[in-house]
Design a protein around this motif. Sequence first.
Motif, PDB file in Angstrom:
ATOM      1  N   TYR A   3       0.757  -1.059   0.209  1.00  0.00           N
ATOM      2  CA  TYR A   3       0.082   0.086   0.174  1.00  0.00           C
ATOM      3  C   TYR A   3       1.199   1.624   0.249  1.00  0.00           C
ATOM      4  N   ARG A   4       0.867   2.299  -1.668  1.00  0.00           N
ATOM      5  CA  ARG A   4       1.478   3.582  -1.109  1.00  0.00           C
ATOM      6  C   ARG A   4       0.140   4.812  -1.454  1.00  0.00           C
ATOM      7  N   ARG A   5       0.633   5.403  -0.671  1.00  0.00           N
ATOM      8  CA  ARG A   5       0.147   6.523  -1.014  1.00  0.00           C
ATOM      9  C   ARG A   5       0.726   7.115  -2.505  1.00  0.00           C
ATOM     10  N   ASP A   6       0.512   7.307  -3.710  1.00  0.00           N
ATOM     11  CA  ASP A   6       1.330   7.375  -4.696  1.00  0.00           C
ATOM     12  C   ASP A   6      -0.049   8.625  -5.780  1.00  0.00           C
ATOM     13  N   GLU A   7       0.869   8.578  -6.384  1.00  0.00           N
ATOM     14  CA  GLU A   7       0.084   9.418  -8.062  1.00  0.00           C
ATOM     15  C   GLU A   7      -0.948   8.265  -8.666  1.00  0.00           C
ATOM     16  N   ILE A   8      -1.539   9.078  -9.234  1.00  0.00           N
ATOM     17  CA  ILE A   8      -2.782   8.281 -10.619  1.00  0.00           C
ATOM     18  C   ILE A   8      -2.549   8.254 -11.409  1.00  0.00           C
ATOM     19  N   ASP A   9      -2.746   7.098 -11.853  1.00  0.00           N
ATOM     20  CA  ASP A   9      -2.443   7.067 -13.994  1.00  0.00           C
ATOM     21  C   ASP A   9      -2.460   5.709 -13.455  1.00  0.00           C
ATOM     22  N   GLY A  10      -2.116   5.104 -15.252  1.00  0.00           N
ATOM     23  CA  GLY A  10      -2.492   3.670 -16.300  1.00  0.00           C
ATOM     24  C   GLY A  10      -1.909   2.982 -15.404  1.00  0.00           C
ATOM     25  N   SER A  11      -0.513   3.487 -14.788  1.00  0.00           N
ATOM     26  CA  SER A  11       0.317   2.075 -13.929  1.00  0.00           C
ATOM     27  C   SER A  11       0.813   2.517 -12.364  1.00  0.00           C
ATOM     28  N   HIS A  12      -0.115   3.599 -11.973  1.00  0.00           N
ATOM     29  CA  HIS A  12      -0.190   3.665  -9.926  1.00  0.00           C
ATOM     30  C   HIS A  12      -1.367   3.463  -9.573  1.00  0.00           C
ATOM     31  N   TYR A  13      -0.745   2.481  -8.978  1.00  0.00           N
ATOM     32  CA  TYR A  13      -1.945   2.285  -8.080  1.00  0.00           C
ATOM     33  C   TYR A  13      -1.842   2.122  -6.293  1.00  0.00           C
ATOM     34  N   PRO A  14      -3.110   2.845  -5.394  1.00  0.00           N
ATOM     35  CA  PRO A  14      -2.320   2.813  -3.881  1.00  0.00           C
ATOM     36  C   PRO A  14      -2.615   1.555  -3.540  1.00  0.00           C
ATOM     37  N   VAL A  15      -3.237   0.153  -3.948  1.00  0.00           N
ATOM     38  CA  VAL A  15      -2.547  -0.915  -3.664  1.00  0.00           C
ATOM     39  C   VAL A  15      -2.218  -1.815  -5.048  1.00  0.00           C
ATOM     40  N   PHE A  16      -0.733  -2.539  -4.464  1.00  0.00           N
ATOM     41  CA  PHE A  16      -0.411  -3.029  -5.478  1.00  0.00           C
ATOM     42  C   PHE A  16       0.205  -4.648  -5.337  1.00  0.00           C
ATOM     43  N   HIS A  17       0.586  -5.003  -5.863  1.00  0.00           N
ATOM     44  CA  HIS A  17       0.936  -6.899  -5.282  1.00  0.00           C
ATOM     45  C   HIS A  17       2.498  -6.812  -5.420  1.00  0.00           C
ATOM     46  N   GLN A  18       3.292  -7.209  -4.824  1.00  0.00           N
ATOM     47  CA  GLN A  18       4.742  -7.418  -5.240  1.00  0.00           C
ATOM     48  C   GLN A  18       4.699  -9.287  -4.245  1.00  0.00           C
ATOM     49  N   MET A  19       6.350  -9.184  -5.568  1.00  0.00           N
ATOM     50  CA  MET A  19       6.783 -10.862  -4.783  1.00  0.00           C
ATOM     51  C   MET A  19       8.635 -11.002  -4.996  1.00  0.00           C
ATOM     52  N   GLU A  20       8.772 -10.845  -3.162  1.00  0.00           N
ATOM     53  CA  GLU A  20       9.824 -10.430  -3.062  1.00  0.00           C
ATOM     54  C   GLU A  20      10.485 -12.092  -3.043  1.00  0.00           C
ATOM     55  N   GLY A  21      11.759 -12.072  -3.575  1.00  0.00           N
ATOM     56  CA  GLY A  21      12.535 -13.301  -3.584  1.00  0.00           C
ATOM     57  C   GLY A  21      14.515 -13.049  -2.843  1.00  0.00           C
ATOM     58  N   ALA A  22      14.405 -14.115  -2.269  1.00  0.00           N
ATOM     59  CA  ALA A  22      15.796 -13.422  -1.444  1.00  0.00           C
ATOM     60  C   ALA A  22      16.642 -14.946  -1.322  1.00  0.00           C
ATOM     61  N   ARG A  23      18.414 -15.090  -1.906  1.00  0.00           N
ATOM     62  CA  ARG A  23      18.532 -16.029  -1.674  1.00  0.00           C
ATOM     63  C   ARG A  23      20.038 -15.886  -0.723  1.00  0.00           C
ATOM     64  N   LEU A  24      20.235 -16.758  -0.003  1.00  0.00           N
ATOM     65  CA  LEU A  24      22.017 -16.160   0.753  1.00  0.00           C
ATOM     66  C   LEU A  24      22.908 -17.439   0.401  1.00  0.00           C
ATOM     67  N   TYR A  25      24.434 -16.791   1.152  1.00  0.00           N
ATOM     68  CA  TYR A  25      24.780 -18.418   0.027  1.00  0.00           C
ATOM     69  C   TYR A  25      26.030 -17.973   1.843  1.00  0.00           C
ATOM     70  N   SER A  26      26.916 -18.828   2.007  1.00  0.00           N
ATOM     71  CA  SER A  26      27.664 -18.298   2.598  1.00  0.00           C
ATOM     72  C   SER A  26      28.477 -17.681   2.303  1.00  0.00           C
ATOM     73  N   ALA A  27      29.387 -16.974   3.447  1.00  0.00           N
ATOM     74  CA  ALA A  27      29.644 -15.469   3.368  1.00  0.00           C
ATOM     75  C   ALA A  27      30.676 -15.325   2.554  1.00  0.00           C
ATOM     76  N   ASP A  28      31.690 -17.124   2.367  1.00  0.00           N
ATOM     77  CA  ASP A  28      32.801 -16.806   1.802  1.00  0.00           C
ATOM     78  C   ASP A  28      32.771 -17.116   0.455  1.00  0.00           C
ATOM     79  N   ALA A  29      31.088 -17.242   0.226  1.00  0.00           N
ATOM     80  CA  ALA A  29      31.091 -17.639  -1.478  1.00  0.00           C
ATOM     81  C   ALA A  29      31.675 -18.893  -1.539  1.00  0.00           C
ATOM     82  N   SER A  30      31.769 -19.619  -1.021  1.00  0.00           N
ATOM     83  CA  SER A  30      32.354 -20.893  -1.052  1.00  0.00           C
ATOM     84  C   SER A  30      30.680 -21.902  -2.045  1.00  0.00           C
TER      85      SER A  30
END
Length: 421
Positions: free
Chosen positions: A132-159
């Motif tokens: 939810y965001r208070r935002d401008e009004i036009d064809g690609s902005h809406y105050p309610v929209f959907h997001q997908m968060e994705g995340a991936r963790l690795y060992s800190a030494d990158a092995s």
Amino acid sequence: SFHSSSVTSKYADTLEILGDKYHTDEITNVTPSILSKIPLQVHKQTGHPLNTLRSIIESHYPDFSHFSSFNPLVTPFKNFDELAFPKDHPGRSVTDSYYIHKNLMLRTHTSAHEVEVFSKGEDKWLLTADVYRRDEIDGSHYPVFHQMEGARLYSADASGMKQVEEDNERLSRHLKMSNIIIEDIPHISPTNPVQRTHDPVHSELVAKNLKLSLNSLLLRLFGSTASEEPLRVRWIEAYFPFTSPSFEVEVFFRGKWLEILGCGVVIQSTLDISNVEGKIGWAFGLGLERIAMILYSIPDIRLFWSTDERFLSQFKDGEITTFKPYSKFPSCFKDVSFWNAQGSAPLHDNDFCDLVRDVAGDLVEDVKMIDSFVHPKTNRSSSCYRINYRSMDRSLSNEEVNELQKSVVTRLTDLFRVEIR
Ligand code: FA5
Ligand code: MG
């Protein structure tokens, strides 16, 4: 000033949201039209294009955990502080975000759940939700929209982190045979730096893996789009308090660059708060409506909330098909100009837009400020907005539009003490 954002003149002492009661206070600014969207959960409705898009993306990440039922009410601490937002970040203000009360808000992004999910020990996950965001009004902005968060963790030494060269070569061969052109930028630059606590080699590898992962998702989503024109995609540098380096991806759509996602290497303090030790990783946040608009050729973001059979019946669960617009109905614009209250700052664009949205709902197509100036003698500021009314489903009558405009004007004068010119 806090009170200026309330667009409903009087709040009940308590609001009921998803079956629970919450108290209000002087900064409450959620509107009835926003509250009415919370129970709908269109991203979980069988057959809805957002649900199909969610499941296609989930199937692209089969070994990730998938979440889609987190409560939209979060503390500002979760939405901002855990993600290293500075205390004076504009996103925190009542002009930009919806508050139930001082200590409870509607999440503005799915990143608000990063610490919660990382704390469970999850290393690879996707999370879909309404934001939810208070935002401008036009064809690609809406105050309610959907997001997908994705995340991936690795060992800190990158092995154990994939050395991505081979995969990148394979992907670029596939891209060459597809209809997509992707412009890249450096993984790291003076304006898009490695975090102090990161080894530059490791950070660069994480960024490479992130781009590989998202580019292959883009190939999966857009690779079979049958059109003569190639789809143009570009990576650009971005800034988020909770990632560094950071990026955004834009797609050229209907003559403009449309931003579809933000991402980056997760800021280490977020992992520290989550009690994650010895790891490094990436995260992204996809704008699902924006991606679906491109995939399905949906011309206006309001359509995702349509209950009209002419919209809904065009979609089959799990399938991406081209939307055929039913006839476009006539639009009607109305201007309103006013003097702002003596001695006070001009009304915020988002306050104006929220007021219009609350009066007109999905009958408003876009709102533009067309003029603003300060009177040289009285120092009073004046604003003029143009509201474009159009229904997605039917023709609006003149009387109906006049009534809407009258309510906008009445509320403006009642709530913000402006003087109509
Ligand atoms: C974010 O919200 C970050 N949380 C993304 C992120 C996640 C960055 C993890 C780093 C790591 P941003 O404000 O740019 O970023 O929004 C992400 C996407 O949401 C945008 O690219 C856009 O596709 C979509 N979006 C933003 N505002 C709107 C809106 N008003 N209507 C529809 N879609 C929107
Ligand atoms: Mg952005």
